[in-house]
Design a protein around this motif. Structure first.
Motif, PDB file in Angstrom:
ATOM      1  N   LEU A 177     -31.746   7.645 -26.390  1.00  0.00           N
ATOM      2  CA  LEU A 177     -32.001   7.698 -27.837  1.00  0.00           C
ATOM      3  C   LEU A 177     -31.237   8.881 -28.424  1.00  0.00           C
ATOM      4  O   LEU A 177     -31.334   9.996 -27.909  1.00  0.00           O
ATOM      5  CB  LEU A 177     -33.504   7.853 -28.102  1.00  0.00           C
ATOM      6  CG  LEU A 177     -33.944   7.840 -29.580  1.00  0.00           C
ATOM      7  CD1 LEU A 177     -33.525   6.568 -30.281  1.00  0.00           C
ATOM      8  CD2 LEU A 177     -35.454   8.028 -29.697  1.00  0.00           C
ATOM      9  N   GLY A 211     -31.474   4.504 -33.600  1.00  0.00           N
ATOM     10  CA  GLY A 211     -32.711   3.848 -33.998  1.00  0.00           C
ATOM     11  C   GLY A 211     -32.516   2.476 -34.604  1.00  0.00           C
ATOM     12  O   GLY A 211     -33.315   1.569 -34.384  1.00  0.00           O
ATOM     13  N   PHE A 227     -41.385  14.685 -27.295  1.00  0.00           N
ATOM     14  CA  PHE A 227     -41.623  14.931 -28.721  1.00  0.00           C
ATOM     15  C   PHE A 227     -40.959  13.830 -29.551  1.00  0.00           C
ATOM     16  O   PHE A 227     -41.606  13.156 -30.358  1.00  0.00           O
ATOM     17  CB  PHE A 227     -41.075  16.312 -29.112  1.00  0.00           C
ATOM     18  CG  PHE A 227     -41.263  16.662 -30.559  1.00  0.00           C
ATOM     19  CD1 PHE A 227     -42.530  16.925 -31.066  1.00  0.00           C
ATOM     20  CD2 PHE A 227     -40.187  16.732 -31.423  1.00  0.00           C
ATOM     21  CE1 PHE A 227     -42.712  17.245 -32.411  1.00  0.00           C
ATOM     22  CE2 PHE A 227     -40.356  17.061 -32.765  1.00  0.00           C
ATOM     23  CZ  PHE A 227     -41.619  17.317 -33.251  1.00  0.00           C
ATOM     24  N   THR A 228     -39.668  13.640 -29.294  1.00  0.00           N
ATOM     25  CA  THR A 228     -38.916  12.602 -30.006  1.00  0.00           C
ATOM     26  C   THR A 228     -39.501  11.218 -29.709  1.00  0.00           C
ATOM     27  O   THR A 228     -39.644  10.378 -30.602  1.00  0.00           O
ATOM     28  CB  THR A 228     -37.436  12.648 -29.579  1.00  0.00           C
ATOM     29  OG1 THR A 228     -36.968  13.989 -29.709  1.00  0.00           O
ATOM     30  CG2 THR A 228     -36.581  11.740 -30.423  1.00  0.00           C
ATOM     31  N   ASN A 230     -42.557  10.322 -28.786  1.00  0.00           N
ATOM     32  CA  ASN A 230     -43.853  10.065 -29.414  1.00  0.00           C
ATOM     33  C   ASN A 230     -43.671   9.723 -30.889  1.00  0.00           C
ATOM     34  O   ASN A 230     -44.306   8.799 -31.411  1.00  0.00           O
ATOM     35  CB  ASN A 230     -44.753  11.292 -29.247  1.00  0.00           C
ATOM     36  CG  ASN A 230     -46.177  10.992 -29.641  1.00  0.00           C
ATOM     37  OD1 ASN A 230     -46.519  11.040 -30.807  1.00  0.00           O
ATOM     38  ND2 ASN A 230     -47.009  10.631 -28.674  1.00  0.00           N
ATOM     39  N   ILE A 231     -42.778  10.464 -31.547  1.00  0.00           N
ATOM     40  CA  ILE A 231     -42.510  10.191 -32.962  1.00  0.00           C
ATOM     41  C   ILE A 231     -41.884   8.801 -33.117  1.00  0.00           C
ATOM     42  O   ILE A 231     -42.293   8.012 -33.978  1.00  0.00           O
ATOM     43  CB  ILE A 231     -41.620  11.310 -33.555  1.00  0.00           C
ATOM     44  CG1 ILE A 231     -42.463  12.583 -33.724  1.00  0.00           C
ATOM     45  CG2 ILE A 231     -40.996  10.879 -34.875  1.00  0.00           C
ATOM     46  CD1 ILE A 231     -41.684  13.809 -34.136  1.00  0.00           C
ATOM     47  N   ALA A 232     -40.918   8.492 -32.250  1.00  0.00           N
ATOM     48  CA  ALA A 232     -40.252   7.178 -32.315  1.00  0.00           C
ATOM     49  C   ALA A 232     -41.256   6.047 -32.108  1.00  0.00           C
ATOM     50  O   ALA A 232     -41.297   5.083 -32.875  1.00  0.00           O
ATOM     51  CB  ALA A 232     -39.144   7.113 -31.270  1.00  0.00           C
ATOM     52  N   LYS A 234     -44.475   5.994 -32.555  1.00  0.00           N
ATOM     53  CA  LYS A 234     -45.440   5.842 -33.646  1.00  0.00           C
ATOM     54  C   LYS A 234     -44.781   5.307 -34.921  1.00  0.00           C
ATOM     55  O   LYS A 234     -45.435   4.612 -35.706  1.00  0.00           O
ATOM     56  CB  LYS A 234     -46.149   7.167 -33.901  1.00  0.00           C
ATOM     57  CG  LYS A 234     -47.164   7.484 -32.790  1.00  0.00           C
ATOM     58  CD  LYS A 234     -47.774   8.858 -32.960  1.00  0.00           C
ATOM     59  CE  LYS A 234     -48.791   9.151 -31.866  1.00  0.00           C
ATOM     60  NZ  LYS A 234     -49.129  10.592 -31.821  1.00  0.00           N
ATOM     61  N   ILE A 235     -43.507   5.631 -35.148  1.00  0.00           N
ATOM     62  CA  ILE A 235     -42.819   5.049 -36.310  1.00  0.00           C
ATOM     63  C   ILE A 235     -42.661   3.546 -36.103  1.00  0.00           C
ATOM     64  O   ILE A 235     -42.893   2.747 -37.019  1.00  0.00           O
ATOM     65  CB  ILE A 235     -41.442   5.714 -36.551  1.00  0.00           C
ATOM     66  CG1 ILE A 235     -41.619   7.168 -36.997  1.00  0.00           C
ATOM     67  CG2 ILE A 235     -40.658   4.939 -37.610  1.00  0.00           C
ATOM     68  CD1 ILE A 235     -40.303   7.897 -37.239  1.00  0.00           C
ATOM     69  N   ILE A 236     -42.299   3.140 -34.887  1.00  0.00           N
ATOM     70  CA  ILE A 236     -42.150   1.707 -34.607  1.00  0.00           C
ATOM     71  C   ILE A 236     -43.497   1.004 -34.812  1.00  0.00           C
ATOM     72  O   ILE A 236     -43.569  -0.038 -35.461  1.00  0.00           O
ATOM     73  CB  ILE A 236     -41.615   1.488 -33.175  1.00  0.00           C
ATOM     74  CG1 ILE A 236     -40.171   2.004 -33.071  1.00  0.00           C
ATOM     75  CG2 ILE A 236     -41.679   0.005 -32.786  1.00  0.00           C
ATOM     76  CD1 ILE A 236     -39.614   2.047 -31.660  1.00  0.00           C
TER      77      ILE A 236
END
Lengths: 338, 338
Positions: A177, A211, A227-228, A230-232, A234-236
């Motif tokens: 990613l 992305g 970190f990245t 988890n954010i990715a 949850k955005i998905i």
């Protein structure tokens, strides 16, 4: 081949009886494959369980880890919880694997401390199977917020093995990613990782993934720091939920639109199933010495049954043995203990 | 009040004539607000332009920055490009602002070097307006891959001012993108930033925001480092595109489904417009001494017109003056030059 799974039925969003039903369904469905379950719950919960088939037994615990409990205190204050008991059953050899829908951080901490990691694995990772156009596994989804290039390479190897064994993909494409596709893209961690992954002959590295390509079959294994990741993740999840709301909104706008909804019911149902994480049911921890799968907190009976199905594949495919062998690979830069 | 915008019509995915049409439409629509445009293009492109109204003039350039050009060499090798010419017009005072649909990195580099930053601003940021349930501005979307807590605080202030002026939100809610909502969540950079934002009385900080809440009106200004922001932006774009494909797929499954599609045409069209970034048309650079807006590479006439409309608001609302004043705020930890 008998596979015994310790199943923590407490601590999810749904009541233990719902999760127990999913477990019982899995036990019946996969009895022929040698599946045996040990349900772990409080005495109170045990009194409300459905009738258990022969290949399901009970183990009582005295407390429950709540979603809001700080993972770091669980090992001190809730050693008698269903979660810690399930993990301990696995450590003691009474079970081969663990499934829980409870507190993710507590499950990770307890598993890491009690079951421990495979020799040579510096960090265990949390993988998540993302159901878009074609499902892929994203790791790390937040087990470790920081990483090094060697740790990301480790994730790439473990994710590849998992995709082979559990998703049935012969030569999984590994993507990194990043904020662009060119090799020099990203912060230093990602630039260095690109080099390591390119040179690793044990994986099928297809380069950086942006992305915007993720929903469209860009890779089978997507690697990034926790970190990245988890954010990715949850955005998905958020955007998938937004999509559901939008589609519902379209069909609730008036009588004609509702008729339109009725005419496309089959298609919207199929789409819902396609992007429904409950089809996979769980997120595997990779790098631990025994298979541990975190079922979604909101698991119902169906998705909890899917999580148990997943852990059965995890066990039967020899995932742990393959990761252990990968760590022993001489060309590996991943197997340096801290 | 006359506002002159230098408009680079080269270097986008669509031909210069398409972007020129969008510019001409904006010039006519906003002539009453004092908008004047200087279109910058090659001689070749100039020969194919539509008829220009009185408030649009032409400036010729000799070369074009391509999407594939390395931003770092543009300033050496393409000083005579339409992009650099447009930026230079602004520096020289012949224009008040710049719009371009060309190479983002080149526009950022040229603007930073030629126009320079507002005094006290350590880093300019790229903001992007995300059209979900309710639009919000995400920054930084990739102008700087690294950041410090002070830089993220700077983004929060600049984003707030932009949301007030351009989005018309009185007291914009500022969120920090993170892997959980609790104050201690995230890597050290984010933990420290949380403290700075909490203590900053010039903004309305609402805490950490997780990805899953972003589509559902979690905040008006979402702050993060450029690496994370670029990945987040592109995942949102990718998932929105995936949503479009899925909805199209529903209505193309057969004759009945197509009838369903016909009955809901109004609603799907409304949804498409709601999540269509072309309604905003551009991503502002924040922190530069003059307004610079990057129109989407794939801009058509309509979204290019929207980008020009946006820059007009950017200018008229006194955004630059307000950011300058914010930097002079004595309680600020953001205005320390490197």
């Amino acid at each position: 081949m008998k596979i015994t799974v310790a199943v923590d039925i407490m601590g999810g969003d749904n009541p233990p009886s719902e999760l127990a039903q999913g477990a019982v369904n899995a036990a019946k469905e996969f009895a022929g494959e040698g599946l045996e379950l040990i349900l772990v719950c409080t005495e109170d919960a045990a009194s409300q369980l459905p009738q258990l088939p022969k290949n399901v037994t009970l183990e009582l615990a005295n407390s429950v880890v709540e979603m809001t409990d700080d993972p770091s205190v669980v090992m001190k204050e809730k050693k008698d919880s269903s979660l810690v008991t399930a993990v301990t059953l696995c450590k003691e050899g009474r079970a081969d694997a663990v499934v829980s829908a409870g507190n993710t951080g507590a499950l990770f901490t307890a598993s890491s401390l009690i079951i421990r990691r495979i020799k040579g694995v510096r960090r265990a990772a949390l993988g998540s199977i993302i159901p878009v156009e074609k499902p892929f596994i994203l790791l790390d989804c937040g087990a470790n917020l920081d990483a090094t290039p060697e740790i990301l390479q480790l994730y790439a190897r473990m994710g590849s093995i998992y995709a082979q064994v559990v998703l049935g993909i012969e030569n999984p494409r590994v993507g990194l990613l990043n904020n662009g596709t060119e090799p020099h893209k990203g912060i230093a961690l990602y630039q260095e990782t690109y080099k390591l992954l390119s040179a690793d002959e044990t994986i099928n590295f297809v380069g950086n993934c942006e992305g915007k390509s993720l929903p469209f079959d860009a890779c089978d294994v997507l690697v990034c720091d926790g970190f990245t990741g988890n954010i990715a993740l949850k955005i998905i999840e958020g955007m998938a939920k937004f999509m559901g709301h939008c589609i519902k909104g379209i069909f609730h706008a008036g009588p004609l639109a509702m008729l339109g909804g009725a005419l496309t019911l089959k298609q919207t149902k199929a789409l819902k199933e396609q992007v429904d994480p409950s089809e996979y049911g769980g997120a595997p921890f990779l790098g631990l010495a025994k298979p541990v799968v975190k079922a979604h907190g909101s698991s119902d009976a169906y998705s909890f049954r899917s999580a148990i199905k997943q852990v059965l594949k995890y066990c039967k495919g020899g995932t742990i043995e393959k990761i252990t062998a990968s760590m022993a690979n001489k060309n590996s830069s991943v197997n340096i203990e801290e």
